[in-house]
Motif scaffolding. Structure first.
Motif, PDB file in Angstrom:
ATOM      1  N   THR A 139      35.878  49.639  59.593  1.00  0.00           N
ATOM      2  CA  THR A 139      36.199  50.296  60.866  1.00  0.00           C
ATOM      3  C   THR A 139      35.522  51.655  60.998  1.00  0.00           C
ATOM      4  O   THR A 139      35.499  52.217  62.089  1.00  0.00           O
ATOM      5  CB  THR A 139      37.720  50.483  61.050  1.00  0.00           C
ATOM      6  N   LYS A 195      30.483  53.166  63.678  1.00  0.00           N
ATOM      7  CA  LYS A 195      30.587  53.510  65.096  1.00  0.00           C
ATOM      8  C   LYS A 195      29.774  52.540  65.954  1.00  0.00           C
ATOM      9  O   LYS A 195      29.201  52.919  66.957  1.00  0.00           O
ATOM     10  CB  LYS A 195      30.105  54.945  65.333  1.00  0.00           C
ATOM     11  N   SER A 200      29.283  47.963  66.884  1.00  0.00           N
ATOM     12  CA  SER A 200      30.092  46.775  67.182  1.00  0.00           C
ATOM     13  C   SER A 200      30.854  46.300  65.954  1.00  0.00           C
ATOM     14  O   SER A 200      31.974  45.799  66.067  1.00  0.00           O
ATOM     15  CB  SER A 200      29.221  45.651  67.754  1.00  0.00           C
ATOM     16  N   ARG A 217      34.049  48.304  65.850  1.00  0.00           N
ATOM     17  CA  ARG A 217      34.981  47.918  66.913  1.00  0.00           C
ATOM     18  C   ARG A 217      35.670  46.582  66.610  1.00  0.00           C
ATOM     19  O   ARG A 217      36.880  46.447  66.761  1.00  0.00           O
ATOM     20  CB  ARG A 217      34.265  47.875  68.265  1.00  0.00           C
ATOM     21  N   ALA A 230      38.070  47.010  63.729  1.00  0.00           N
ATOM     22  CA  ALA A 230      39.318  47.687  64.130  1.00  0.00           C
ATOM     23  C   ALA A 230      40.297  46.689  64.746  1.00  0.00           C
ATOM     24  O   ALA A 230      41.502  46.732  64.449  1.00  0.00           O
ATOM     25  CB  ALA A 230      39.008  48.813  65.109  1.00  0.00           C
ATOM     26  N   ARG A 231      39.798  45.790  65.592  1.00  0.00           N
ATOM     27  CA  ARG A 231      40.682  44.765  66.178  1.00  0.00           C
ATOM     28  C   ARG A 231      41.202  43.812  65.101  1.00  0.00           C
ATOM     29  O   ARG A 231      42.370  43.428  65.104  1.00  0.00           O
ATOM     30  CB  ARG A 231      39.946  43.991  67.271  1.00  0.00           C
TER      31      ARG A 231
END
Length: 178
Positions: free
Chosen positions: A53, A56, A58, A61, A64-65
């Protein structure tokens, strides 16, 4: 008889999970704890996902999900799926935990949420596929090892932990702990 055989098999598998101190046969004041080796594996998998995570791009992102879903799912498991497994050494020693009714309640919740938990496993698999694509797009280091570890963890839960926890509840019902 078959239930006892499954429980004994699981005890052998989980024998590696018990802590080295001699308190693994403790009578639990509330619901039992999650077996230490499973809790440690959850924490390790979350740490590995958390590292991803930090990107910075894809990859970060999607990671993180995925991390958010994994935290939610692991919390559910630690709340009601895995604690009954901590009683296996106690049951294998032919002892009945003081709070059998609480353990039965947890296993009944597991039984009612089994489809939900399996669906979350599929969601994690889908997120991992998306993460694999993001890693490739962002030219990040390969994550196949982490992907395999998470997939293996989910399979062990589906094939061993979930059924074993349900068997613990069934065993306690037969022993009159409800």
């Amino acid at each position: 008889m078959r239930h006892i055989l499954y429980i004994l098999l699981l005890v052998l598998v989980l024998a590696q999970c018990r802590r080295k101190e001699p308190d693994y046969l403790t009578q639990f004041p509330g619901k039992p704890e999650v077996p230490a080796c499973i809790k440690e594996e959850h924490e390790r998998l979350l740490r590995e996902m958390e590292k991803l995570t930090l990107s910075k791009d894809s990859t970060g992102r999607v990671a993180a999900r995925t991390l958010q879903l994994m935290r939610h799912h692991f919390q559910e498991e630690e709340d009601y799926v895995l604690p009954p497994l901590r009683t296996l050494p106690l049951l294998a020693s032919e002892l009945i935990p003081d709070h059998g009714a609480e353990i039965i309640r947890l296993t009944e919740k597991l039984r009612s949420q089994l489809a939900h938990l399996n669906a979350e496993h599929q969601m994690v698999r889908n997120h991992l596929e998306e993460l694999r694509l993001a890693v490739a797009y962002d030219s990040r280091p390969d994550i196949s090892t982490l992907e395999e570890e998470i997939a293996r963890h989910a399979r062990v839960e589906e094939e061993v932990y979930f059924p074993a926890a349900i068997l613990v509840g069934e065993y306690l019902k037969q022993k009159g702990s409800n």
